[in-house]
Structure formats: structure tokens, C-alpha cells
Design a protein around this motif. Structure first.
Motif: not given
Length: 479
Positions: A30-32, A155-157, A291-293, A297-300
Motif C-alpha cells: 500500500n505504501v511502497a 516504506g523503509g524497505l 507522498q504526492v501532495v 518518502n515512502a518511509f515517512v
């Protein structure tokens, strides 16, 4: 005797690993998703199907495997599914292009369906009625922990090691789960031998649902008047009508309609589907939004969607104890009310100047509500059917929940993208690489707000279904 007392908890440890793996697989991606999409330079349609391919096949296969588990036994199918899921997770990391990845995601869905179909029946068979509510709440808690860790892990990976590790991390967990399950689970013969599989019913429902998902995924991108969208909608209508016709004459129907003679069972399943339809895409939408607005990054972004699963973790152990004192109707409806309030906060606060506090509070309430809803609702379903029909009953429950997830994902992404000009449709999946101005942010935010409004209305419908689930004693308990 001591071994018999320990065995149910050993079974729970096995199923917990399966649930952990399955839920991590969903929540990490979902995040990555932008990391995967950017690597393959995938457009909006292909990006959609990275998620939808797994969800669609998982949804339909869950009901098939529910019947197979009743016929052939749960242990062997559970272990085979977990093994297959682990192997395919390894292969996905070597995908040369987006279409091979999507094909492998379909194969991964086969293993995922086998695991999910058998976890709840294994628990229900192992525990007595007095301790079943506690065991199911632990099951939900494990799923909540996976959902909590998933966005941050994915997100971290993806950010640190690349998109392949979003799938490769499944491998060691899968190996441990297969070995542990092999030594713990007792071989138990199937209790519905002699019955068959309704293959024609499964094919028609797959084609019907596939047509709907295809139309939703395409409609917001190429337009609702597109021939491909119209073909998808027509296929949905034709094959769903064919499914109803086939089921009326099937010797072994995939859906046991006799179970729906019990009102509590029927309304609990309706509430399951609508609740899943309303809340399943929330984490995905909010992660993509940040991430878009905000160019996070994916981790945050993964950290910012944690409140949903934190709420589920808080609620799950508490509601396990409450199931002894209060009716499923009271607990489930109360949980859905909390979810609805959370949806209202998201509608109110999403926008260019979105308040992280209020969005986080809205997510927390959605998580709390979901955690309060799931355990009593699942217990109500599983205890209202005979032992030999629990595989089918859980298969239907899981299928409705998964069907809600896949439609929710397609529907919410369609709503967000449908009002955007063509130049902005792909940016929803672009993550931090999206190039947008202030006016674009307003347009994108309006799409998200409309999606949350639709989810809020669906939650209200789920509240009504839950409230009207039963009469008599349970009604008096609520009153």
C-alpha cells in the motif's frame, strides 16, 4: 491432558504466522506502490493492477479453497498454500517487467487464499466456545500488528533497499511458518467428503467480479464511455446473473444459501462486506496523498498511516474480553459508529493545508472501530453454523471481506482519478517524483475528499446492517 490444553495455543501460534505474513504482504505494498510503479515506469492502469490482480484472484479462490478444506482437511491445504506463497514471493523479486510481476502476483494470491481460508477454521476447531472469543481477538491483534508494521516496513524497505525487498522479506517468515506448522498441526480428515466443487459457479462469479473491477480501474482513467469500460460492465451484469442461475441448479453450490435463513448470520456477513468496502482503501489513499501532495518518502508516509493499526491493536485485546459480557450486535455496531466518526474527520480535514493531527485522529478512530467490530462479528458468523460447514462459512466471510477490499481499492482510486485532467491521472502513483502546482493540489485534494465521503456513506450502511442483525435476546441486550 496437559498436551490437549496446550494444543489450541500452539495452533494459534501457527495461524498467527500465516495471518502475519498475509497481512504484511497487503499493507507493505500500500505504501511502497510508487516505488514499484516508478521502477517499471508503469502507468495508472498497470499500477492499479499490481494491487488488484492479487486481490481479485484471492477473493474468488478463498471460497473455492474453503470447500476444499472441508473436503480434504485444513492442515495439508494450509501448509501447501504457505509454501507456494513463500516460493512465489521469492520469484517476484526477479520480475523482468510489470506484466510478469502482475502474473506472479496472481500466483501469490493462490497461496494467500489457501492460508487465509484455513486460519479461522483451524482456530475455531481447536478452541472451545468459552475461549474462542479470546483466540479470535488474538488473531485480529496479530493482523493489526502486521498492518502496523507493514506500512513502515514496506516504506523503509522500498526506500532503503529497493522494491524487491518489499516481496523478499516474506521468504524467511514463510519458511519458519511452514516448518512450525508441519510439526504442530495434527492431520485431521475432511468432514465433508463426498461433496464436490461448484466450478461453474466459481468461474461465473470470477468473470463477473473481474468485469466490475476492470471497469472501475479503467473508468476513472480512460472515461466511462470507453468501449473497454462498457464491456467490463456488461460482463459484470451477464456473469452475475449467470451465477445466480447456475447456483439454483448446482448440486454442490459454492454458496450455501440455507445458511442465510439465520438473520444474524446474514446481516453479519452484509456488515462484513460493507465495512470492508468502506475502510479497506483508507491506508492506501492517505499514503498516496502524503507522498504526492507533501512529497514525503515512502518511509515517512508509512509512519503517517500508523494510527489506523494502532487503533486496531488497542481495541483487539479489549474487545476479546467484552465478547463474554456484551452481544455481537452491540459491540459490532459501536465499532462501526467509531469508524464513521473517523471518516467524518478525514472528509473535514483533507486538503492542501491538511492537519496531520486531525487526519491522524480520524485514522485512529477508524482503527479502533474496526478492531471493535471484527472479533464479535466473526464470532457471530462462525458459531451460527454447524462444525462441518465452518470452512464454507469462513470462506464466504473471507471472500466478502476480500471482495470489499478489491472493490474498495478500485472504487476509491477511480473516484480520485476520474475528475482529474489526463495529465494528472498518473501522478497519483508517482510519489515524490510527481510534478504538481498549487492548483493541481486542490484538484487532487477534492478527489480524495469525494472518495472519503463515499466511504463515510458506506459506513453508515454498515451500521444499519449491523444494528438489524438480530432480534430477541440480543436486541434486548442492546436496548
Amino acid at each position: 491432558m496437559k498436551e490437549n490444553k496446550r494444543y489450541p495455543w500452539l495452533v494459534l501460534s501457527v495461524t498467527s504466522l500465516g495471518v502475519l505474513l498475509s497481512m504484511l504482504n497487503l499493507s507493505t505494498l500500500n505504501v511502497a506502490l510508487p516505488e514499484v510503479s516508478n521502477h517499471f515506469h508503469a502507468g495508472a492502469v498497470a499500477s492499479n493492477w499490481i494491487l488488484l490482480s492479487y486481490m481479485l484472484f484471492n477473493t474468488v479462490l478463498i471460497l473455492v479453497f474453503g470447500k476444499l478444506a472441508d473436503i480434504y482437511g485444513r492442515r495439508k491445504l494450509y501448509l501447501f498454500g504457505l509454501s507456494e506463497f513463500t516460493i512465489v514471493s521469492l520469484l517476484i523479486g526477479f520480475s523482468p517487467n510489470i506484466w510478469v510481476l502482475i502474473l506472479l502476483r496472481i500466483l501469490q494470491a493462490v497461496g494467500g487464499a489457501l492460508v487465509i481460508t484455513n486460519t479461522t477454521p483451524l482456530i475455531t476447531d481447536a478452541f472451545d466456545k468459552r475461549r474462542l472469543g479470546t483466540a479470535l481477538s488474538v488473531n485480529v491483534l496479530i493482523a493489526s500488528i502486521a498492518q502496523l508494521a507493514g506500512p513502515v516496513l514496506g516504506g523503509g524497505l522500498g526506500f532503503a533497499l529497493g522494491w524487491r525487498w518489499v516481496f523478499w522479506f516474506n521468504v524467511p517468515l514463510g519458511v519458519i511458518g511452514v516448518i512450525w506448522g508441519y510439526f504442530v498441526l495434527r492431520p485431521v480428515p475432511g468432514k465433508a467428503r463426498g461433496e464436490g466443487i461448484d466450478w461453474l459457479g466459481n468461474i461465473t462469479v470470477f468473470l463477473g467480479l473481474g468485469g466490475l473491477i476492470f471497469a472501475l480501474s479503467e473508468g476513472g482513467i480512460v472515461g466511462w464511455s470507453s468501449p473497454s469500460v462498457m464491456i467490463g460492465l456488461v460482463a459484470f451484469v451477464i456473469f452475475i446473473l449467470a451465477f445466480v442461475w447456475v447456483e439454483k441448479g448446482a448440486r454442490f453450490p459454492m454458496i450455501d444459501f440455507s445458511l442465510f435463513s439465520e438473520r444474524a448470520y446474514t446481516m453479519a456477513n452484509v456488515a462484513t462486506f460493507i465495512n470492508s468496502l468502506a475502510r479497506s482503501s483508507i491506508v492506501l489513499l492517505i499514503a498516496l496523498f502524503f507522498q504526492v501532495v507533501d512529497h514525503e518518502n515512502a518511509f515517512v508516509a508509512g509512519l503517517k498511516v500508523l494510527p489506523v493499526t494502532i487503533g486496531m491493536i488497542i481495541a483487539s485485546p479489549i474487545v476479546g474480553a467484552l465478547t463474554v459480557k456484551y452481544s455481537p450486535r452491540l459491540l459490532s455496531t459501536s465499532g462501526l459508529l467509531g469508524t464513521c466518526i473517523g471518516m467524518c474527520l478525514l472528509v473535514w480535514n483533507i486538503g492542501p493545508d491538511a492537519s496531520l493531527f486531525w487526519i491522524s485522529l480520524g485514522q485512529l478512530l477508524i482503527g479502533l472501530g474496526t478492531g471493535i467490530f471484527q472479533t464479535p462479528n466473526t464470532q457471530s458468523i462462525m458459531l451460527s453454523v454447524p462444525t462441518e460447514r465452518r470452512g464454507v462459512a469462513n470462506g464466504l466471510r473471507s471472500m466478502l471481506q476480500s471482495m470489499g477490499q478489491v472493490i474498495s481499492t478500485a472504487l476509491s482510486l477511480m473516484i480520485v482519478t476520474s475528475a482529474l485532467p489526463p495529465r494528472l491521472k498518473d501522478t497519483i502513483y508517482a510519489g515524490t517524483s510527481a510534478q504538481i502546482n498549487t492548483h493541481d493540489i486542490v484538484l487532487i485534494s477534492n478527489g480524495y475528499r469525494l472518495a472519503f465521503i463515499v466511504m463515510m456513506v458506506l459506513t453508515i450502511l454498515a451500521i444499519l446492517a449491523s444494528y438489524f442483525r438480530s432480534t430477541g435476546k440480543q436486541t434486548n441486550q442492546l436496548s
